[in-house]
Enzyme design. Structure first.
Site, mmCIF file in Angstrom:
data_model
loop_
_atom_site.group_PDB
_atom_site.id
_atom_site.type_symbol
_atom_site.label_atom_id
_atom_site.label_comp_id
_atom_site.label_asym_id
_atom_site.label_seq_id
_atom_site.Cartn_x
_atom_site.Cartn_y
_atom_site.Cartn_z
ATOM 1 N N ASP A 1 -7.944 -5.473 0.200
ATOM 2 C CA ASP A 1 -8.394 -6.354 -0.886
ATOM 3 C C ASP A 1 -7.996 -7.807 -0.676
ATOM 4 O O ASP A 1 -8.534 -8.699 -1.324
ATOM 5 C CB ASP A 1 -7.838 -5.843 -2.218
ATOM 6 C CG ASP A 1 -8.403 -4.467 -2.532
ATOM 7 O OD1 ASP A 1 -7.630 -3.521 -2.717
ATOM 8 O OD2 ASP A 1 -9.642 -4.335 -2.533
ATOM 9 N N HIS B 1 0.858 -1.191 0.000
ATOM 10 C CA HIS B 1 0.000 0.000 0.000
ATOM 11 C C HIS B 1 0.891 1.238 0.000
ATOM 12 O O HIS B 1 1.922 1.266 0.643
ATOM 13 C CB HIS B 1 -0.884 0.014 1.255
ATOM 14 C CG HIS B 1 -2.061 0.920 1.142
ATOM 15 N ND1 HIS B 1 -1.984 2.269 1.382
ATOM 16 C CD2 HIS B 1 -3.339 0.675 0.755
ATOM 17 C CE1 HIS B 1 -3.170 2.810 1.191
ATOM 18 N NE2 HIS B 1 -4.018 1.886 0.801
HETATM 19 C C1 SDX Z 1 -6.330 -0.023 -2.803
HETATM 20 O O1 SDX Z 1 -4.404 4.445 -2.039
HETATM 21 C C2 SDX Z 1 -5.404 3.864 -1.392
HETATM 22 O O2 SDX Z 1 -5.798 4.293 -0.329
HETATM 23 C C3 SDX Z 1 -6.049 2.692 -2.117
HETATM 24 C C4 SDX Z 1 -7.055 1.871 -1.305
HETATM 25 C C5 SDX Z 1 -8.335 2.644 -1.034
HETATM 26 O O3 SDX Z 1 -9.046 2.272 -0.084
HETATM 27 O O4 SDX Z 1 -8.671 3.562 -1.847
HETATM 28 O O5 SDX Z 1 -6.466 1.455 -0.079
HETATM 29 C C6 SDX Z 1 -7.475 0.622 -2.100
HETATM 30 O O6 SDX Z 1 -6.111 0.289 -3.937
HETATM 31 C C7 SDX Z 1 -5.451 -0.993 -2.064
HETATM 32 C C8 SDX Z 1 -4.244 -1.514 -2.921
HETATM 33 C C9 SDX Z 1 -4.761 -2.592 -3.865
HETATM 34 N N1 SDX Z 1 -3.722 -2.972 -4.834
HETATM 35 C C10 SDX Z 1 -3.064 -4.139 -4.753
HETATM 36 O O7 SDX Z 1 -3.204 -4.944 -3.837
HETATM 37 C C11 SDX Z 1 -2.132 -4.417 -5.940
HETATM 38 C C12 SDX Z 1 -0.786 -4.948 -5.430
HETATM 39 N N2 SDX Z 1 -0.052 -3.890 -4.723
HETATM 40 C C13 SDX Z 1 0.741 -3.027 -5.499
HETATM 41 O O8 SDX Z 1 0.737 -3.012 -6.844
HETATM 42 C C14 SDX Z 1 1.367 -1.853 -4.758
HETATM 43 O O9 SDX Z 1 1.707 -2.270 -3.500
HETATM 44 C C15 SDX Z 1 0.510 -0.602 -4.666
HETATM 45 C C16 SDX Z 1 0.069 -0.158 -6.003
HETATM 46 C C17 SDX Z 1 -0.670 -0.868 -3.796
HETATM 47 C C18 SDX Z 1 1.361 0.485 -4.021
HETATM 48 O O10 SDX Z 1 2.381 0.781 -4.902
HETATM 49 P P1 SDX Z 1 3.497 1.912 -4.554
HETATM 50 O O11 SDX Z 1 3.196 2.585 -3.277
HETATM 51 O O12 SDX Z 1 3.699 2.751 -5.763
HETATM 52 O O13 SDX Z 1 4.766 1.044 -4.244
HETATM 53 P P2 SDX Z 1 5.806 0.574 -5.317
HETATM 54 O O14 SDX Z 1 5.100 0.023 -6.505
HETATM 55 O O15 SDX Z 1 6.790 1.655 -5.525
HETATM 56 O O16 SDX Z 1 6.488 -0.661 -4.528
HETATM 57 C C19 SDX Z 1 7.557 -0.444 -3.623
HETATM 58 C C20 SDX Z 1 8.377 -1.741 -3.690
HETATM 59 C C21 SDX Z 1 8.776 -2.123 -5.125
HETATM 60 O O17 SDX Z 1 9.946 -2.897 -5.054
HETATM 61 P P3 SDX Z 1 11.401 -2.169 -5.311
HETATM 62 O O18 SDX Z 1 11.268 -1.412 -6.619
HETATM 63 O O19 SDX Z 1 11.587 -1.259 -4.114
HETATM 64 O O20 SDX Z 1 12.396 -3.305 -5.375
HETATM 65 O O21 SDX Z 1 7.568 -2.832 -3.219
HETATM 66 C C22 SDX Z 1 7.372 -3.761 -4.283
HETATM 67 C C23 SDX Z 1 7.669 -3.028 -5.570
HETATM 68 O O22 SDX Z 1 8.085 -3.938 -6.580
HETATM 69 N N3 SDX Z 1 5.948 -4.184 -4.222
HETATM 70 C C24 SDX Z 1 5.523 -5.423 -4.377
HETATM 71 C C25 SDX Z 1 4.140 -5.367 -4.184
HETATM 72 N N4 SDX Z 1 3.767 -4.106 -3.939
HETATM 73 C C26 SDX Z 1 4.905 -3.376 -3.958
HETATM 74 N N5 SDX Z 1 6.190 -6.584 -4.642
HETATM 75 C C27 SDX Z 1 5.408 -7.698 -4.744
HETATM 76 N N6 SDX Z 1 4.066 -7.718 -4.558
HETATM 77 C C28 SDX Z 1 3.401 -6.578 -4.291
HETATM 78 N N7 SDX Z 1 2.075 -6.592 -4.117
#
Ligand code: SDX
Length: 426
Positions: A372, A315
């Protein structure tokens, strides 16, 4: 701590006020930075940017804390139903008994939609995704209910809010029934908001229900199902400046009407990185298929060269457990027997959680289960198909979008959203 921040560029020093809210990080007010320096700040994804002032929802990502109008989510789900939460978000105070009854009554009478919507939904193929039908139908509300295209007073705001909140469940249920090719069920004003939605999803034409041999018409919807879905709606009601809320505020800033803004929010929520994740979580658990495959997929999720991500994990704001996820996890345990939750999917989900929460890759990046990760197994047990999961999120979140839309529209200093860029072209 100083009341101002200084930015030194070459010989020049630029000084900007530091603003402090009632909760959360302070902000540096750099609105005049471009005018002063001829330079832009650069923050794609808005990881360090506050886009507005707000009094609606507060999140402390480090502590895993969520408050609606100052009330902790854990307390609200225990003591209030979803329509009281709607009232709280819209009016900044919990309703009295009378106000709650009046609001409930308004929502029941406004749940109906114009007969013309039948033609709209029947124009879609049965294979259409419910979110495609729902976002189109919400935009179409502006064609049927044009008295809210230009709102000038509180009464107009309130009427618009009640109308959209009341109609979204009906439109969602019609979208679901369209995918089955079965006739819509009209709202029943004798049923509470959440029960009415499950009724419109399940009932046979004429409001009847499937009967086991020898069984008289069963109670249409169990109390425990209403409570579970009501809690899910409450947990999804608002969440500060997430992507879909930012979309709603951006559309509001152009002067477009509320139906256009909410429809834009629905489309932004649909993405699997956002509200579409709930549908992807179940698809992912099904794909993993067995606890013995979990290690393989955890490895894929950690591989920087593999686009696979663990859906329902991570998140932008929570760097601790999402408090909503904690509540849903408890709800899962309570409902396991009663609603016969899918034990195979639960077992896989718990295995993922157990491994990920102690794995250095996830711990270092503060990746925890989010809302989720747990909602889908409960929704499936309520007989809600996977392609309707994000529509459930829409029903819960509509009040948050409208509250944020209203807050924006009432801000006399509100400006059109118009960011700039770092240009790398010719
Ligand atoms: C919702 O914003 C809100 O409030 C949203 C929400 C709401 O109520 O409105 O809470 C609802 O959207 C919840 C989130 C649902 N999405 C998912 O579950 C999809 C999976 N999660 C991600 O794609 C990700 O974690 C996000 C999109 C939720 C957040 O992305 P960020 O903050 O931009 O973080 P990032 O992509 O920069 O990740 C940071 C690191 C990265 O690795 P490095 O580049 O540092 O090596 O963490 C890794 C990412 O690759 N990473 C994951 C991961 N999520 C982040 N690695 C594996 N699996 C994951 N799920």
């Amino acid at each position: 701590m100083s009341k101002t921040a200084k930015i030194q560029i070459g010989e020049e020093t630029y000084e900007y006020p530091i603003l402090e809210g009632t909760r959360g990080p302070k902000v540096v007010d750099i609105r005049s930075f471009y005018k002063d320096s001829g330079m832009f700040t650069f923050d794609p994804g808005f990881t360090s940017t506050a886009s507005c002032k707000s009094e609606i929802t507060f999140i402390n990502g480090e502590k895993g804390e969520l408050r609606y109008r100052g009330y902790k989510i854990e307390d609200l789900v225990k003591e209030h139903n979803y329509i009281d939460i709607c009232y709280l978000l819209l009016h900044a105070k919990l309703p009295t008994k009378e106000q709650s009854l009046e609001f409930d009554n308004e929502l029941r009478h406004r749940a109906f939609v114009d007969e013309g919507f039948k033609n709209l939904f029947n124009a879609f193929p049965r294979t259409a995704h419910p979110m495609a039908m729902l976002s189109s139908a919400v935009t179409a509300l502006s064609a049927f209910y044009f008295d809210h295209l230009n709102i000038t007073d509180d009464l107009g705001f309130e009427e618009m809010a009640t109308r959209i909140i009341a109609k979204i469940p009906t439109l969602s249920a019609i979208a679901y029934r369209r995918t089955l090719g079965i006739p819509l069920i009209y709202p029943d004003i004798d049923r509470y908001f959440t029960e009415n939605f499950l009724y419109m999803m399940r009932a046979y034409p004429g409001g009847k229900f499937h009967r086991e041999v020898g069984q008289i018409a069963p109670t249409t919807v169990k109390e425990i199902e209403v409570k579970a879905l009501d809690t899910i709606f409450t947990l999804h009601a608002d969440h500060e400046q997430n992507a879909s809320t930012t979309t709603v505020r951006t559309v509001a800033s152009t002067g477009a009407h509320p139906y256009a803004a909410i429809s834009a929010g629905i489309n932004a929520l649909w993405g699997r990185a956002h509200g579409g994740a709930n549908e992807s979580v179940i698809a992912q658990l099904e794909m993993i298929g067995d606890v013995k495959n979990v290690d393989k997929y955890i490895k894929k999720a950690k591989d920087p060269n593999d686009p696979f991500r663990l859906m329902g994990f991570g998140h932008r704001v929570y760097k601790n457990f999402d408090p909503r996820a904690k509540i849903l996890k408890k709800l899962q345990d309570q409902l396991k027997e009663e609603l016969k939750l899918d034990s195979r999917l639960l077992e896989i989900a718990h295995k993922i959680e157990e491994i990920a929460l102690r794995d250095e890759y996830f711990v270092k990046r503060n990746l925890y289960p989010n809302i989720d990760f747990y909602s889908g197994v409960i929704l499936s047990a309520l007989g809600i198909p996977r392609n309707m999961f994000t529509a459930i999120f829409v029903i819960g979140r509509t009040v948050g979008w409208i509250s944020q839309w209203m807050e924006f529209k009432k801000d006399p200093k509100a400006k059109i959203a118009r960011p700039r860029q770092l240009y790398l072209g010719d």
